[in-house]
Design a protein around this motif. Structure first.
Motif, PDB file in Angstrom:
ATOM      1  N   LEU A  72      40.762  20.134 -75.613  1.00  0.00           N
ATOM      2  CA  LEU A  72      42.014  19.969 -76.366  1.00  0.00           C
ATOM      3  C   LEU A  72      41.800  20.108 -77.870  1.00  0.00           C
ATOM      4  CD1 LEU A  72      43.849  17.067 -74.524  1.00  0.00           C
ATOM      5  CD2 LEU A  72      44.484  19.461 -74.625  1.00  0.00           C
TER       6      LEU A  72
ATOM      7  N   GLY B   6      40.017  22.267 -79.239  1.00  0.00           N
ATOM      8  CA  GLY B   6      39.812  23.659 -79.579  1.00  0.00           C
ATOM      9  C   GLY B   6      38.351  24.075 -79.623  1.00  0.00           C
TER      10      GLY B   6
ATOM     11  N   GLN C   6      38.060  27.275 -81.742  1.00  0.00           N
ATOM     12  CA  GLN C   6      39.144  28.240 -81.607  1.00  0.00           C
ATOM     13  C   GLN C   6      39.816  28.418 -82.972  1.00  0.00           C
ATOM     14  OE1 GLN C   6      40.551  26.483 -77.468  1.00  0.00           O
ATOM     15  NE2 GLN C   6      42.066  27.887 -78.303  1.00  0.00           N
TER      16      GLN C   6
ATOM     17  N   ALA D 169      43.036  29.516 -83.218  1.00  0.00           N
ATOM     18  CA  ALA D 169      44.426  29.063 -83.012  1.00  0.00           C
ATOM     19  C   ALA D 169      44.514  28.407 -81.641  1.00  0.00           C
ATOM     20  CB  ALA D 169      45.359  30.260 -83.079  1.00  0.00           C
ATOM     21  N   GLU D 170      45.629  27.634 -81.415  1.00  0.00           N
ATOM     22  CA  GLU D 170      45.740  26.986 -80.117  1.00  0.00           C
ATOM     23  C   GLU D 170      46.286  27.965 -79.089  1.00  0.00           C
ATOM     24  OE1 GLU D 170      48.676  23.832 -81.163  1.00  0.00           O
ATOM     25  OE2 GLU D 170      49.847  24.783 -79.581  1.00  0.00           O
ATOM     26  N   GLY D 171      46.075  27.631 -77.813  1.00  0.00           N
ATOM     27  CA  GLY D 171      46.594  28.468 -76.738  1.00  0.00           C
ATOM     28  C   GLY D 171      45.490  29.114 -75.913  1.00  0.00           C
ATOM     29  N   TYR D 172      45.888  29.522 -74.726  1.00  0.00           N
ATOM     30  CA  TYR D 172      44.922  30.085 -73.773  1.00  0.00           C
ATOM     31  C   TYR D 172      44.418  31.450 -74.212  1.00  0.00           C
ATOM     32  CZ  TYR D 172      45.473  26.309 -70.516  1.00  0.00           C
ATOM     33  OH  TYR D 172      45.413  25.091 -69.928  1.00  0.00           O
TER      34      TYR D 172
END
Lengths: 177, 548
Positions: free
Chosen positions: A123, A125, A149, A151-154
């Motif tokens: 969560l 990232g 990561q 940016a967030e997201g799959y």
């Protein structure tokens, strides 16, 4: 009277709206970005024996929720088995970056043995890749790689995972050349 | 004028008859009272616990025969005097050997008695004896007598070295059944004890002159050349002590015994088996070698048959200064030979007879030797046997006669060699030689057959050579090579990573994945059977990097 009518209509309509359901989100499928090979024809392909941890052999993308709690996404899935994707990606990247002679030598010794025990995001990232690689009967080289990561997201998670594979390839190439 | 005639009445008035009658009746009552009052007796007790004048009764077999009239302290201030009246019809019970004791609640190793007196109060028991009547002064017993005079049975005396925790009242057992009890224990001197026992009728007939009495207190163990023996009797006697009697295994019942016969009390059952005979002869053996492994109680055997027992091992049996003066002092072992075992006769005459026989045999070479009975425990025993090459006779050492001893180790080895030579001589050598001859003949035949076999093998080889030289046989290796190449190609197809094996692997993976999904569906249906019809709202997936 007028007030009572309005109230009744409001109650009945609220019951009816309660029965309606929200539209379900559709399932998304992901794939690692296809490598851009410059000289695909001339290169020698490395023999890679990849062994994945059993939890990575499912279609759902695994995500560490908190502590030791792992959650498999329901609406976000791998388009093809991770075994195939990683194998494809690594063979391409290694074959591209390693000189042909080194690849030949490695193939004669029975190829590169790679074991991946952890490969997931969380969560916060952070994406981690843990495992070990070895050639022939030599002592396995362990690796623990982490990356944040952007940016967030799959979608970004899959990109970051691909970047981690790049990082692993660089580490292996550095050791072998 | 009339003159009154006065008549002198000499007779008494008939009115007097009444007081006279009353007097006679009174006299009759008084006499009756005195006659019915009974005999007054005097009993001495150590204390008057539980005895009350006018209340405490005197009973025989639970029948009231009298009552205590007075309790007072004697002049010596140590005992009490109880005066009681015995009913006239019971005066016959007051005999010379009658006994009195107070019945009150008692708790002991023999159980609880006199509980009824808790409510009724103590009473005095009168047990009439067998003597003539007429006694009025008695000495009371502190405890109930163990042997009731009104019981038939047999009184026996047992003499022993130690008391072995025996007490008056302990049971006397025969084959585990209580048949009597210990009545009294007397100390004769510092080493001897005399135990009186009473055996109730009809079990007194079990006691014969050959009976042996032994103490059954506790459990006894013995390790000897024959193994381990454990002896114990009934639980009661093991815990509280007691005496058993039995016949030794080797003896038959003897003559009936009379009251007052004296027996020896053995320490335990093993002791009666070790020395079941009354008469025996003791000999002292002097060994020149170590007697380690020989225990007291070990058997003395003549060629394997038991004839006696080792009684003691001690230098005390040597004459004075013998240990100091002798160059290499010998070890004395006292053995007891039982004529009953050897001659079948247990009498003083048999003892003399055995002595004479042994004298004669020793002159002919009878010797005592120490032998190892068990290689495991290392126990030894004594063996009597003939060693004809030695001639000695019985000599005296101190108080005892001594049978000469011999070394047996070499001897046993020699006898073993003799046995071996005997069995060698018994071997069927002639038969074996003829069998060897037969064997040689058949071997020759086999050789001939083998030559024939080699010849036919040669022929076979020649035929084989012809076969190989044929052109069709020549082509065979080439065909085989082609086949192998084909096979290799096929195998390569399978081993190729992108070929069949790879797709098989993927298929397997998919099958596994499908099975896992089926399991998930099954789990969902199990936990929520209606989920097939009504889909439950599923929450959206968590988003990676959301908490960044």
């Amino acid at each position: 009277m007028n007030f009572i009518k309005i109230t009744l209509i409001a109650i009945v309509s609220s019951f009816l709206f309660a029965c309606s359901s929200q539209p379900e989100p559709s399932t998304q499928y992901y794939l690692f970005p296809y490598p851009e090979n410059k000289a695909l024809q001339q290169r020698v392909e490395i023999a890679l024996n990849l062994e994945l941890a059993p939890y990575l052999k499912t279609d759902s993308i695994a995500l560490l929720k908190e502590g030791n709690l792992l959650q498999f996404a329901h609406y976000h899935r791998w388009a093809q088995p991770l075994q195939v994707s990683i194998n494809e990606s690594l063979v391409d990247k290694l074959s591209n970056q390693l000189p042909g002679k080194v690849v030949d030598d490695i193939n004669q010794l029975g190829g590169l043995q790679l074991q991946i025990v952890r490969f997931h995001g969380n969560l916060q990232g952070e994406v981690m890749l843990i495992g070990a690689w070895s050639i022939a009967q030599q002592k396995p080289e362990k690796f623990i790689l982490r990356m944040q990561q952007s940016a967030e997201g799959y979608d970004d998670l899959v990109s970051t995972m691909d970047l981690l594979l790049d990082k692993l390839v660089q580490q292996i190439v550095k050791q072998l050349i | 004028m009339q003159t009154p005639t006065i008549k002198k009445r000499t007779k008494l008035s008939s009115v007097w008859i009444i007081p006279l009658f009353a007097m006679l009746v009174s006299i009759w009552f008084v006499t009756q009272h005195y006659l019915n009052r009974g005999t007054e007796i005097e009993i001495r007790f150590q204390s008057a616990e539980g005895i009350e004048a006018g209340k405490t009764l005197i009973k025989t077999l639970n029948v009231e025969v009298g009552v205590v009239t007075k309790v007072e302290i004697n002049e010596d201030l140590l005992t009490v005097r109880v005066l009681a009246r015995i009913k006239p019809e019971a005066t016959n019970l007051l005999r010379q050997d009658s006994q009195f004791w107070v019945v009150k609640p008692r708790i002991g190793s023999k159980g609880v008695s006199g509980l009824t007196t808790l409510l009724s109060g103590a009473y005095i028991e009168l047990e009439p004896g067998n003597d003539y009547p007429g006694k009025t002064s008695f000495v009371g017993l502190e405890n109930p007598p163990l042997n009731r005079t009104n019981k038939d049975g047999l009184n026996i005396y047992l003499v022993s070295d130690a008391s072995n925790s025996l007490n008056a009242g302990d049971p006397v057992l025969f084959k585990g059944f209580e048949v009597g009890q210990v009545t009294q224990i007397e100390i004769l001197n510092s080493k001897k004890l005399k135990t009186n026992i009473f055996i109730e009728s009809p079990y007194d007939r079990m006691v014969t002159s050959n009976s042996r009495f032994y103490n059954t207190s506790g459990v006894s163990f013995r390790l000897n050349a024959q193994g381990i023996d454990v002896f114990s009797d009934s639980i009661e006697s093991t815990l509280t002590g007691g005496i058993s009697f039995d016949l030794p295994a080797t003896l038959s019942p003897g003559k009936a015994v009379t009251d007052g016969t004296e027996f020896k009390l053995y320490e335990n059952k093993m002791a009666i088996e070790a020395h079941p005979y009354q008469y025996s002869v003791d000999y002292l053996l002097l060994f020149e070698r170590s007697i380690r492994g020989l225990n007291i109680g070990e058997y003395v055997e003549y060629r394997g048959v038991r004839v006696g027992t080792v009684v003691d091992i001690s230098f005390d049996y040597l004459p004075e200064n013998q240990f100091d003066s002798a160059n290499a002092p010998k070890v004395p072992v006292l053995i007891r030979l039982d004529p009953g075992r050897i001659l079948g006769e247990d009498s003083p005459a048999a003892v003399e007879k055995l002595t004479k026989i042994l004298n004669r045999h020793v002159k002919n070479g009878l010797r005592a030797a120490l032998k190892t009975g068990s290689l495991v425990t290392g126990q030894s025993y004594i063996q009597l046997d003939f060693y004809p090459d030695q001639s000695k006779s019985i000599f005296n050492v101190g108080l005892y006669s001594s049978i000469p001893t011999t070394h047996d180790d070499l001897d046993s080895m020699l006898s073993d060699i003799g046995v071996f030579a005997d069995s060698l001589a018994k071997l069927p050598l002639t038969q074996t030689a003829s069998q060897v001859n037969n064997m040689l003949a058949s071997a020759e035949q086999t050789m001939q057959e083998a030559t024939q076999l080699i010849q036919s093998l040669n022929q076979f080889a020649a035929q084989g050579k012809q076969l190989i030289e044929q052109p069709s046989a020549q082509e065979l290796p080439q065909k085989l090579n082609t086949l192998i190449t084909e096979l290799e190609k096929t195998l390569q197809l399978f081993s190729n990573e992108k070929g069949l094996a790879s797709s098989l692997d993927i298929t397997l993976h998919e099958v596994q994945s499908t099975l896992r999904s089926i399991q998930k569906v099954a789990d969902t249906i199990e936990s929520k059977p209606d989920s097939l019809l009504f889909s439950s709202p599923r929450q959206a997936d968590i988003v990676p990097g959301k908490d960044k």
